[in-house]
Design a protein around this motif. Sequence first.
Motif, PDB file in Angstrom:
ATOM      1  N   ALA A  50       7.670  -2.885 -16.743  1.00 13.25           N
ATOM      2  CA  ALA A  50       8.778  -2.920 -15.781  1.00 13.25           C
ATOM      3  C   ALA A  50      10.000  -2.189 -16.339  1.00 13.25           C
ATOM      4  CB  ALA A  50       9.135  -4.363 -15.437  1.00 13.25           C
ATOM      5  N   LEU A  51      10.309  -2.414 -17.611  1.00 10.31           N
ATOM      6  CA  LEU A  51      11.461  -1.751 -18.233  1.00 10.31           C
ATOM      7  C   LEU A  51      11.237  -0.244 -18.364  1.00 10.31           C
ATOM      8  CD1 LEU A  51      12.353  -4.357 -21.002  1.00 10.31           C
ATOM      9  CD2 LEU A  51      13.599  -3.895 -18.890  1.00 10.31           C
ATOM     10  N   LEU A  52      10.006   0.161 -18.639  1.00 12.25           N
ATOM     11  CA  LEU A  52       9.703   1.592 -18.724  1.00 12.25           C
ATOM     12  C   LEU A  52       9.863   2.268 -17.362  1.00 12.25           C
ATOM     13  CD1 LEU A  52       6.589   1.570 -21.094  1.00 12.25           C
ATOM     14  CD2 LEU A  52       8.902   2.379 -21.617  1.00 12.25           C
ATOM     15  N   VAL A  53       9.476   1.567 -16.308  1.00 14.85           N
ATOM     16  CA  VAL A  53       9.632   2.111 -14.954  1.00 14.85           C
ATOM     17  C   VAL A  53      11.111   2.173 -14.572  1.00 14.85           C
ATOM     18  CG1 VAL A  53       9.136   1.719 -12.508  1.00 14.85           C
ATOM     19  CG2 VAL A  53       7.336   1.402 -14.202  1.00 14.85           C
ATOM     20  N   ILE A  54      11.877   1.163 -14.969  1.00 12.89           N
ATOM     21  CA  ILE A  54      13.323   1.190 -14.713  1.00 12.89           C
ATOM     22  C   ILE A  54      13.956   2.376 -15.430  1.00 12.89           C
ATOM     23  CG2 ILE A  54      15.503  -0.023 -15.157  1.00 12.89           C
ATOM     24  CD1 ILE A  54      14.010  -2.637 -14.670  1.00 12.89           C
ATOM     25  N   ALA A  55      13.490   2.657 -16.653  1.00 11.45           N
ATOM     26  CA  ALA A  55      13.996   3.803 -17.409  1.00 11.45           C
ATOM     27  C   ALA A  55      13.687   5.125 -16.719  1.00 11.45           C
ATOM     28  CB  ALA A  55      13.405   3.802 -18.819  1.00 11.45           C
ATOM     29  N   GLN A  56      12.667   5.123 -15.862  1.00 15.44           N
ATOM     30  CA  GLN A  56      12.337   6.315 -15.078  1.00 15.44           C
ATOM     31  C   GLN A  56      13.209   6.431 -13.824  1.00 15.44           C
ATOM     32  OE1 GLN A  56       8.157   6.017 -14.159  1.00 15.44           O
ATOM     33  NE2 GLN A  56       7.533   6.141 -16.302  1.00 15.44           N
ATOM     34  N   ASN A  57      14.119   5.487 -13.659  1.00 18.13           N
ATOM     35  CA  ASN A  57      15.012   5.452 -12.493  1.00 18.13           C
ATOM     36  C   ASN A  57      14.245   5.160 -11.201  1.00 18.13           C
ATOM     37  OD1 ASN A  57      17.598   5.559 -11.377  1.00 18.13           O
ATOM     38  ND2 ASN A  57      17.387   7.700 -10.789  1.00 18.13           N
ATOM     39  N   ASP A  58      13.267   4.252 -11.313  1.00 15.91           N
ATOM     40  CA  ASP A  58      12.456   3.880 -10.152  1.00 15.91           C
ATOM     41  C   ASP A  58      12.484   2.363  -9.997  1.00 15.91           C
ATOM     42  OD1 ASP A  58      10.714   3.739  -8.062  1.00 15.91           O
ATOM     43  OD2 ASP A  58       8.989   4.596  -9.114  1.00 15.91           O
ATOM     44  N   LEU A  59      13.612   1.854  -9.539  1.00 17.72           N
ATOM     45  CA  LEU A  59      13.802   0.408  -9.432  1.00 17.72           C
ATOM     46  C   LEU A  59      12.863  -0.200  -8.394  1.00 17.72           C
ATOM     47  CD1 LEU A  59      15.367  -2.075 -10.349  1.00 17.72           C
ATOM     48  CD2 LEU A  59      17.101  -1.547  -8.614  1.00 17.72           C
ATOM     49  N   GLY A  60      12.571   0.551  -7.338  1.00 22.98           N
ATOM     50  CA  GLY A  60      11.688   0.038  -6.290  1.00 22.98           C
ATOM     51  C   GLY A  60      10.316  -0.324  -6.830  1.00 22.98           C
ATOM     52  N   SER A  61       9.740   0.550  -7.654  1.00 19.74           N
ATOM     53  CA  SER A  61       8.433   0.252  -8.254  1.00 19.74           C
ATOM     54  C   SER A  61       8.540  -0.880  -9.259  1.00 19.74           C
ATOM     55  CB  SER A  61       7.870   1.501  -8.935  1.00 19.74           C
ATOM     56  OG  SER A  61       7.559   2.505  -7.989  1.00 19.74           O
ATOM     57  N   ALA A  62       9.666  -0.952  -9.968  1.00 20.78           N
ATOM     58  CA  ALA A  62       9.847  -2.007 -10.969  1.00 20.78           C
ATOM     59  C   ALA A  62       9.855  -3.391 -10.329  1.00 20.78           C
ATOM     60  CB  ALA A  62      11.141  -1.773 -11.740  1.00 20.78           C
ATOM     61  N   LEU A  63      10.374  -3.497  -9.109  1.00 20.74           N
ATOM     62  CA  LEU A  63      10.431  -4.788  -8.433  1.00 20.74           C
ATOM     63  C   LEU A  63       9.033  -5.353  -8.188  1.00 20.74           C
ATOM     64  CD1 LEU A  63      13.282  -4.174  -5.829  1.00 20.74           C
ATOM     65  CD2 LEU A  63      13.369  -5.611  -7.873  1.00 20.74           C
ATOM     66  N   VAL A  64       8.041  -4.472  -8.034  1.00 15.74           N
ATOM     67  CA  VAL A  64       6.674  -4.929  -7.811  1.00 15.74           C
ATOM     68  C   VAL A  64       6.174  -5.712  -9.027  1.00 15.74           C
ATOM     69  CG1 VAL A  64       4.295  -4.192  -7.368  1.00 15.74           C
ATOM     70  CG2 VAL A  64       6.209  -2.999  -6.267  1.00 15.74           C
ATOM     71  N   PHE A  65       6.552  -5.270 -10.220  1.00 14.89           N
ATOM     72  CA  PHE A  65       6.133  -5.976 -11.433  1.00 14.89           C
ATOM     73  C   PHE A  65       6.693  -7.392 -11.458  1.00 14.89           C
ATOM     74  CE2 PHE A  65       5.681  -1.541 -12.657  1.00 14.89           C
ATOM     75  CZ  PHE A  65       4.478  -1.540 -13.345  1.00 14.89           C
ATOM     76  N   PHE A  66       7.929  -7.546 -10.994  1.00 11.22           N
ATOM     77  CA  PHE A  66       8.552  -8.867 -11.024  1.00 11.22           C
ATOM     78  C   PHE A  66       7.881  -9.838 -10.055  1.00 11.22           C
ATOM     79  CE2 PHE A  66      12.188  -6.137 -12.452  1.00 11.22           C
ATOM     80  CZ  PHE A  66      12.184  -6.592 -13.757  1.00 11.22           C
ATOM     81  N   SER A  67       7.134  -9.308  -9.074  1.00 15.70           N
ATOM     82  CA  SER A  67       6.411 -10.194  -8.161  1.00 15.70           C
ATOM     83  C   SER A  67       5.274 -10.933  -8.875  1.00 15.70           C
ATOM     84  CB  SER A  67       5.841  -9.390  -6.982  1.00 15.70           C
ATOM     85  OG  SER A  67       4.820  -8.511  -7.419  1.00 15.70           O
ATOM     86  N   LEU A  68       4.899 -10.460 -10.057  1.00 13.87           N
ATOM     87  CA  LEU A  68       3.850 -11.137 -10.825  1.00 13.87           C
ATOM     88  C   LEU A  68       4.297 -12.498 -11.331  1.00 13.87           C
ATOM     89  CD1 LEU A  68       2.436  -8.099 -12.852  1.00 13.87           C
ATOM     90  CD2 LEU A  68       1.372  -9.272 -10.924  1.00 13.87           C
ATOM     91  N   ILE A  69       5.565 -12.816 -11.134  1.00 14.61           N
ATOM     92  CA  ILE A  69       6.041 -14.151 -11.516  1.00 14.61           C
ATOM     93  C   ILE A  69       5.422 -15.220 -10.607  1.00 14.61           C
ATOM     94  CG2 ILE A  69       8.078 -14.280 -10.002  1.00 14.61           C
ATOM     95  CD1 ILE A  69       9.602 -15.436 -12.396  1.00 14.61           C
ATOM     96  N   ILE A  70       4.928 -14.795  -9.429  1.00 18.48           N
ATOM     97  CA  ILE A  70       4.325 -15.758  -8.491  1.00 18.48           C
ATOM     98  C   ILE A  70       3.021 -16.336  -9.051  1.00 18.48           C
ATOM     99  CG2 ILE A  70       3.354 -16.036  -6.171  1.00 18.48           C
ATOM    100  CD1 ILE A  70       5.373 -13.945  -5.218  1.00 18.48           C
ATOM    101  N   PRO A  71       2.057 -15.494  -9.522  1.00 21.04           N
ATOM    102  CA  PRO A  71       0.879 -16.115 -10.161  1.00 21.04           C
ATOM    103  C   PRO A  71       1.232 -16.874 -11.440  1.00 21.04           C
ATOM    104  CG  PRO A  71       0.825 -13.714 -10.381  1.00 21.04           C
ATOM    105  CD  PRO A  71       1.882 -14.047  -9.385  1.00 21.04           C
ATOM    106  N   MET A  72       2.301 -16.471 -12.125  1.00 18.91           N
ATOM    107  CA  MET A  72       2.734 -17.217 -13.301  1.00 18.91           C
ATOM    108  C   MET A  72       3.215 -18.606 -12.889  1.00 18.91           C
ATOM    109  SD  MET A  72       4.688 -14.126 -15.339  1.00 18.91           S
ATOM    110  CE  MET A  72       5.303 -15.171 -16.661  1.00 18.91           C
TER     111      MET A  72
END
Length: 199
Positions: free
Chosen positions: A98-120
Amino acid sequence: IASVLGLFILLLDSTVFHTLSFLGYLLGILLLLVTLVTGAVVNGAKGWIVIGGFQFQSAELAKLTTALALARFMSNFGFDMKISRQRMYAFGIVMLPALLVIAQNDLGSALVFFSLIIPMYRMGLSLWYIMVPLYFGVVGILTLMFSGKAVMIVIDANSFNVSAGSSFKSLVKTLAKIFGEKLTRKIPFLFVVNKNENL
């Protein structure tokens, strides 16, 4: 192509995903690093790998491999989300790409990673890890929505009393009820938003 690929995946033995999940995760991380260094910029995001006339977004592969790696880790015998060390490893699996994607300036794609908190959460993660960031996210959005006179809004930890403009009280009280009485009673939220004087 997608239909053929989907059929191929359905026909695969599930042990293939279990065996290759961590290897796929490392490949996804490697591609994100390569993209960060040599990737092409499209719509302001440096997230594309170009090979001849073919280009693809490395974050899309990383989403899949991260989900598989997290599932593999949480399916290990003896895994317990309530154990701090194991919880940190699970968060690390998600946060690194997620942090690597944010570093690419792609916050929209990074938000998808944070959705993995649901199975957690389904595996025993405390609801606090979802509700507190969501609460302050809503507060941040409201702060951007209103301009003009600064006003202090206090949600009383014991009674849900709100000191704010009359039309704003019902909104904040509704948010408090949505996010739960238990959570709100434990944290006396105090924040500043901007609003017009006539609100």
